[in-house]
Design a protein around this motif. Structure first.
Motif, PDB file in Angstrom:
ATOM      1  N   ASN A  55       0.844  -1.184   0.000  1.00 20.09           N
ATOM      2  CA  ASN A  55       0.000   0.000   0.000  1.00 20.09           C
ATOM      3  C   ASN A  55       0.885   1.242   0.000  1.00 20.09           C
ATOM      4  O   ASN A  55       2.100   1.157  -0.180  1.00 20.09           O
ATOM      5  CB  ASN A  55      -0.946  -0.019   1.197  1.00 20.09           C
ATOM      6  CG  ASN A  55      -2.249   0.702   0.934  1.00 20.09           C
ATOM      7  OD1 ASN A  55      -2.253   1.814   0.406  1.00 20.09           O
ATOM      8  ND2 ASN A  55      -3.366   0.076   1.290  1.00 20.09           N
ATOM      9  N   VAL A  56       0.292   2.390   0.231  1.00 22.14           N
ATOM     10  CA  VAL A  56       0.993   3.651   0.116  1.00 22.14           C
ATOM     11  C   VAL A  56       2.159   3.751   1.107  1.00 22.14           C
ATOM     12  O   VAL A  56       2.055   3.318   2.254  1.00 22.14           O
ATOM     13  CB  VAL A  56       0.008   4.830   0.328  1.00 22.14           C
ATOM     14  CG1 VAL A  56      -0.621   4.757   1.715  1.00 22.14           C
ATOM     15  CG2 VAL A  56       0.689   6.168   0.125  1.00 22.14           C
ATOM     16  N   ALA A  57       3.276   4.303   0.620  1.00 27.49           N
ATOM     17  CA  ALA A  57       4.442   4.559   1.471  1.00 27.49           C
ATOM     18  C   ALA A  57       4.308   5.946   2.086  1.00 27.49           C
ATOM     19  O   ALA A  57       3.998   6.922   1.382  1.00 27.49           O
ATOM     20  CB  ALA A  57       5.723   4.470   0.653  1.00 27.49           C
ATOM     21  N   VAL A  58       4.543   6.043   3.374  1.00 28.25           N
ATOM     22  CA  VAL A  58       4.457   7.316   4.088  1.00 28.25           C
ATOM     23  C   VAL A  58       5.853   7.660   4.608  1.00 28.25           C
ATOM     24  O   VAL A  58       6.467   6.869   5.318  1.00 28.25           O
ATOM     25  CB  VAL A  58       3.450   7.239   5.251  1.00 28.25           C
ATOM     26  CG1 VAL A  58       3.414   8.557   6.017  1.00 28.25           C
ATOM     27  CG2 VAL A  58       2.053   6.882   4.726  1.00 28.25           C
ATOM     28  N   GLU A  59       6.327   8.831   4.238  1.00 28.84           N
ATOM     29  CA  GLU A  59       7.673   9.250   4.639  1.00 28.84           C
ATOM     30  C   GLU A  59       7.594  10.147   5.868  1.00 28.84           C
ATOM     31  O   GLU A  59       6.992  11.216   5.837  1.00 28.84           O
ATOM     32  CB  GLU A  59       8.359  10.013   3.495  1.00 28.84           C
ATOM     33  CG  GLU A  59       8.541   9.215   2.206  1.00 28.84           C
ATOM     34  CD  GLU A  59       9.621   8.163   2.302  1.00 28.84           C
ATOM     35  OE1 GLU A  59      10.181   7.965   3.399  1.00 28.84           O
ATOM     36  OE2 GLU A  59       9.919   7.530   1.272  1.00 28.84           O
ATOM     37  N   LEU A  60       8.240   9.706   6.946  1.00 32.93           N
ATOM     38  CA  LEU A  60       8.298  10.522   8.156  1.00 32.93           C
ATOM     39  C   LEU A  60       9.427  11.548   8.071  1.00 32.93           C
ATOM     40  O   LEU A  60       9.411  12.548   8.779  1.00 32.93           O
ATOM     41  CB  LEU A  60       8.495   9.639   9.384  1.00 32.93           C
ATOM     42  CG  LEU A  60       7.477   8.516   9.595  1.00 32.93           C
ATOM     43  CD1 LEU A  60       7.719   7.839  10.935  1.00 32.93           C
ATOM     44  CD2 LEU A  60       6.052   9.023   9.494  1.00 32.93           C
ATOM     45  N   GLY A  61      10.399  11.274   7.225  1.00 32.46           N
ATOM     46  CA  GLY A  61      11.523  12.184   7.042  1.00 32.46           C
ATOM     47  C   GLY A  61      11.601  12.645   5.605  1.00 32.46           C
ATOM     48  O   GLY A  61      10.641  13.168   5.042  1.00 32.46           O
ATOM     49  N   ALA A  62      12.776  12.449   4.987  1.00 30.67           N
ATOM     50  CA  ALA A  62      12.977  12.880   3.597  1.00 30.67           C
ATOM     51  C   ALA A  62      11.917  12.274   2.692  1.00 30.67           C
ATOM     52  O   ALA A  62      11.583  11.094   2.812  1.00 30.67           O
ATOM     53  CB  ALA A  62      14.371  12.472   3.138  1.00 30.67           C
ATOM     54  N   GLN A  63      11.418  13.086   1.768  1.00 33.41           N
ATOM     55  CA  GLN A  63      10.284  12.651   0.958  1.00 33.41           C
ATOM     56  C   GLN A  63      10.439  12.922  -0.527  1.00 33.41           C
ATOM     57  O   GLN A  63       9.968  12.151  -1.353  1.00 33.41           O
ATOM     58  CB  GLN A  63       9.014  13.356   1.451  1.00 33.41           C
ATOM     59  CG  GLN A  63       7.748  13.010   0.691  1.00 33.41           C
ATOM     60  CD  GLN A  63       6.500  13.485   1.400  1.00 33.41           C
ATOM     61  OE1 GLN A  63       6.559  14.014   2.509  1.00 33.41           O
ATOM     62  NE2 GLN A  63       5.360  13.297   0.786  1.00 33.41           N
ATOM     63  N   TRP A  64      11.137  14.002  -0.883  1.00 24.05           N
ATOM     64  CA  TRP A  64      11.064  14.505  -2.251  1.00 24.05           C
ATOM     65  C   TRP A  64      12.260  14.109  -3.108  1.00 24.05           C
ATOM     66  O   TRP A  64      13.374  13.953  -2.620  1.00 24.05           O
ATOM     67  CB  TRP A  64      10.940  16.028  -2.237  1.00 24.05           C
ATOM     68  CG  TRP A  64       9.711  16.480  -1.540  1.00 24.05           C
ATOM     69  CD1 TRP A  64       9.607  16.913  -0.245  1.00 24.05           C
ATOM     70  CD2 TRP A  64       8.383  16.486  -2.064  1.00 24.05           C
ATOM     71  NE1 TRP A  64       8.310  17.209   0.060  1.00 24.05           N
ATOM     72  CE2 TRP A  64       7.530  16.958  -1.041  1.00 24.05           C
ATOM     73  CE3 TRP A  64       7.835  16.148  -3.305  1.00 24.05           C
ATOM     74  CZ2 TRP A  64       6.161  17.097  -1.234  1.00 24.05           C
ATOM     75  CZ3 TRP A  64       6.467  16.296  -3.480  1.00 24.05           C
ATOM     76  CH2 TRP A  64       5.647  16.761  -2.457  1.00 24.05           C
ATOM     77  N   ILE A  65      11.996  13.973  -4.389  1.00 28.62           N
ATOM     78  CA  ILE A  65      13.035  13.922  -5.419  1.00 28.62           C
ATOM     79  C   ILE A  65      13.047  15.311  -6.030  1.00 28.62           C
ATOM     80  O   ILE A  65      12.078  15.712  -6.689  1.00 28.62           O
ATOM     81  CB  ILE A  65      12.728  12.866  -6.494  1.00 28.62           C
ATOM     82  CG1 ILE A  65      12.619  11.475  -5.875  1.00 28.62           C
ATOM     83  CG2 ILE A  65      13.795  12.887  -7.587  1.00 28.62           C
ATOM     84  CD1 ILE A  65      12.119  10.417  -6.838  1.00 28.62           C
ATOM     85  N   HIS A  66      14.105  16.065  -5.817  1.00 30.13           N
ATOM     86  CA  HIS A  66      14.153  17.461  -6.240  1.00 30.13           C
ATOM     87  C   HIS A  66      14.725  17.573  -7.649  1.00 30.13           C
ATOM     88  O   HIS A  66      15.930  17.537  -7.859  1.00 30.13           O
ATOM     89  CB  HIS A  66      15.004  18.281  -5.263  1.00 30.13           C
ATOM     90  CG  HIS A  66      14.432  18.329  -3.883  1.00 30.13           C
ATOM     91  ND1 HIS A  66      13.303  19.041  -3.579  1.00 30.13           N
ATOM     92  CD2 HIS A  66      14.813  17.736  -2.727  1.00 30.13           C
ATOM     93  CE1 HIS A  66      13.013  18.909  -2.301  1.00 30.13           C
ATOM     94  NE2 HIS A  66      13.920  18.121  -1.761  1.00 30.13           N
ATOM     95  N   GLY A  67      13.832  17.721  -8.627  1.00 33.23           N
ATOM     96  CA  GLY A  67      14.258  17.887 -10.013  1.00 33.23           C
ATOM     97  C   GLY A  67      14.127  16.596 -10.803  1.00 33.23           C
ATOM     98  O   GLY A  67      14.817  15.621 -10.533  1.00 33.23           O
TER      99      GLY A  67
END
Length: 509
Positions: A55-67
């Motif tokens: 199911n869906v992954a939930v990020e408590l810390g780093a989350q984004w791919i920037h670019g």
């Protein structure tokens, strides 16, 4: 005296930079041990799957791919499923009364903030220094004009639209994790985004780390193993931990800057050189926390990715006008069905204050806030509140350029110490990609290359590097990073030698 150490390399930390370094070293057949104080991998990456592994992954810390443009970000070569770019341009804004801000006004606010950041960069390049807040106060375009034409004659920043613009300017606090009066105007000059929009790894960052580990052949991992001291005074490096003593020819330290600044930082023998200690003291380490709420059904606009909002915490003893960014995870990752998750982001002094409260007080605050904005909520199924400042092995979220620091304070960490026996990696050790996951990845690759030069006996004057850190040209440092992006180890820059680079990437966070 031990004639041969147990390991060629010991990597301290099983976050992105540590696993990235271990992955490269494992490929070369080195004996590698990874020491991790926690009982899990990831460091400041902490992916949970509360509704099952599929199911869906939930990020408590780093989350984004920037670019994500042109497939230049090295993360895109490792992750096989990323979300569509997040639509931050159409973020809805609420004023302090909980009413929606006119979209045209919101657009002009965001444009003004972007232009302010650009002027900060130009001012820094011309030699100006100081805090972001001080620059905003003296910047005529920001503080001396009403861009909406709605302020009374002879007055500025008093109309409702200007008030909203000033509030939106605090977006920098949420992005950088620091108060505007602590943040250097140079922060925007050094950030390293690849071109294009931001996206999210659909399977979660933990999936990527586990993939890298599965591909290793002989690397060992020890969890619950807190490093207490590091002695690099002898021929080999000795590491004293809560679970025993280990020896290696060289080590890669990915200890977060926040921990290095804390009273419980591991002791180095001999002490790190003055330039490193100065960096630890002057670089900033910010805070971004999240409150993650899962509901039976969404009661917010389902297709909108984000909402900027004011939150008055003064009735609870907190800041009177907190900047809160709400992220609609379902719209951001574009998954169908349940669960329905809203993520509240908050940073700097707001996050520090909320960390003092238990979940029993934090959750009602945000439930009331969502009710104020969107109406009566559906039943709450679960919640998670992060507290990264109080996390012993992080002591915060990520680094930033403080008003008293320079980029040379980051550059120092690219230089090994102890004749090459101690190498550094981590998001705070890479100038143009700091505070990002791809920066951590690239720093791990750089550290692995430095280790290989030491272990394989490459004739490199490490001691000269220690004394003359940051003396390489700007062009040389940029080309080293470009080589890391491509993973082209054969063409890696040896100190003083410049090779042709086929890929040039300039980044802005």
């Amino acid at each position: 005296m031990r004639s041969t150490p147990e390991y060629d390399v010991i990597v301290i930390g099983a976050g992105m930079s540590g696993i990235s370094a271990a992955s490269e070293l494992d490929k070369k057949g080195l004996r590698v041990l990874v020491l991790e104080a926690r009982d899990r991998i990831g460091g400041r990456i902490n992916t949970i799957y509360p509704f099952g592994p599929d199911n869906v992954a939930v990020e408590l810390g780093a989350q984004w791919i920037h670019g994500t443009e042109a497939n230049l970000n090295p993360l895109l070569h490792l992750i096989d499923n990323v979300s569509l770019p997040s639509d931050w341009e159409h973020t809805k804004m609420f004023n302090k009364h909980g009413a929606l801000v006119d979209p045209q006004v919101a657009s002009k606010c965001l444009e003004a903030v972007e232009q302010l950041g650009e002027r900060c960069v130009e001012a820094y390049k011309k030699g100006e220094r100081g805090s972001f807040a001080a620059f905003m106060a003296r910047d005529v375009e920001w503080s001396g004009k009403c861009i909406f034409g709605t302020c009374p004659p002879g007055k500025v920043l008093v109309c409702a639209n200007c008030v909203e613009k000033v509030f939106v300017g605090r977006e920098f606090e949420n992005v950088e994790g620091a108060e505007l009066d602590e943040l250097s105007i140079g922060e925007k000059a050094g950030e390293g985004n690849f071109e294009g929009d931001n996206a999210i790894p659909v399977k979660g960052y933990r999936w990527l780390l586990e993939k890298l580990i599965r591909e290793m052949h002989s690397t060992e991992f020890r969890f619950g193993c807190e490093v207490q001291s590091i002695d690099y005074s002898g021929e080999f490096v000795t590491i004293f931990t809560s679970r025993g003593i280990h020896h290696a020819k060289t080590i890669v330290s990915t200890i977060p800057l926040g921990v290095m600044k804390s009273p419980h930082a591991p002791k180095f023998t001999p002490p790190l050189p003055p330039a490193y200690q100065h960096s630890i003291k002057t670089l900033g380490f910010g805070l971004l926390d999240k409150t993650i709420l899962t509901f039976e059904k969404s009661f917010w606009p389902p297709s909108t990715h984000g909402f900027q909002s004011h939150l008055d915490l003064s009735p609870h003893g907190g800041p009177s006008d907190a900047f809160i960014l709400l992220f609609n995870l379902k719209a951001g990752i574009q998954y169908n069905g349940d669960p329905n998750i809203i993520v509240a982001y908050y940073a700097a002094n707001v996050a520090d204050w909320l960390e003092t409260l238990p979940d029993e007080k934090v959750v009602p605050i945000f439930l009331n806030h969502l009710t104020h904005l969107f109406g009566a909520p559906t039943p709450l199924l679960s919640h998670t509140v992060t507290r990264w400042r109080n996390e012993k092995y992080s002591c915060g979220s990520y680094s930033y350029l403080s008003k008293g620091s320079e980029f040379s304070d980051q550059a120092v960490w690219t230089r090994p110490v102890g004749g090459g026996k101690v190498v550094f990696a981590g998001e705070h050790t890479i100038e143009t990609h700091f505070a990002t996951v791809h920066g951590a990845l690239l720093s791990g690759r750089r550290a692995a290359e430095q280790v290989l030069k030491k272990v394989e006996g490459v004739d490199e004057d490490f001691e000269k590097k220690e004394k003359g850190f940051g003396e390489g040209s700007e062009e040389e440092e940029e080309e080293e990073e470009e080589d890391l992006v491509k993973g082209n180890w054969k063409g890696f820059v040896v100190m003083g030698v410049v090779v042709l680079i086929a890929l040039v990437v300039y980044m802005t966070f």
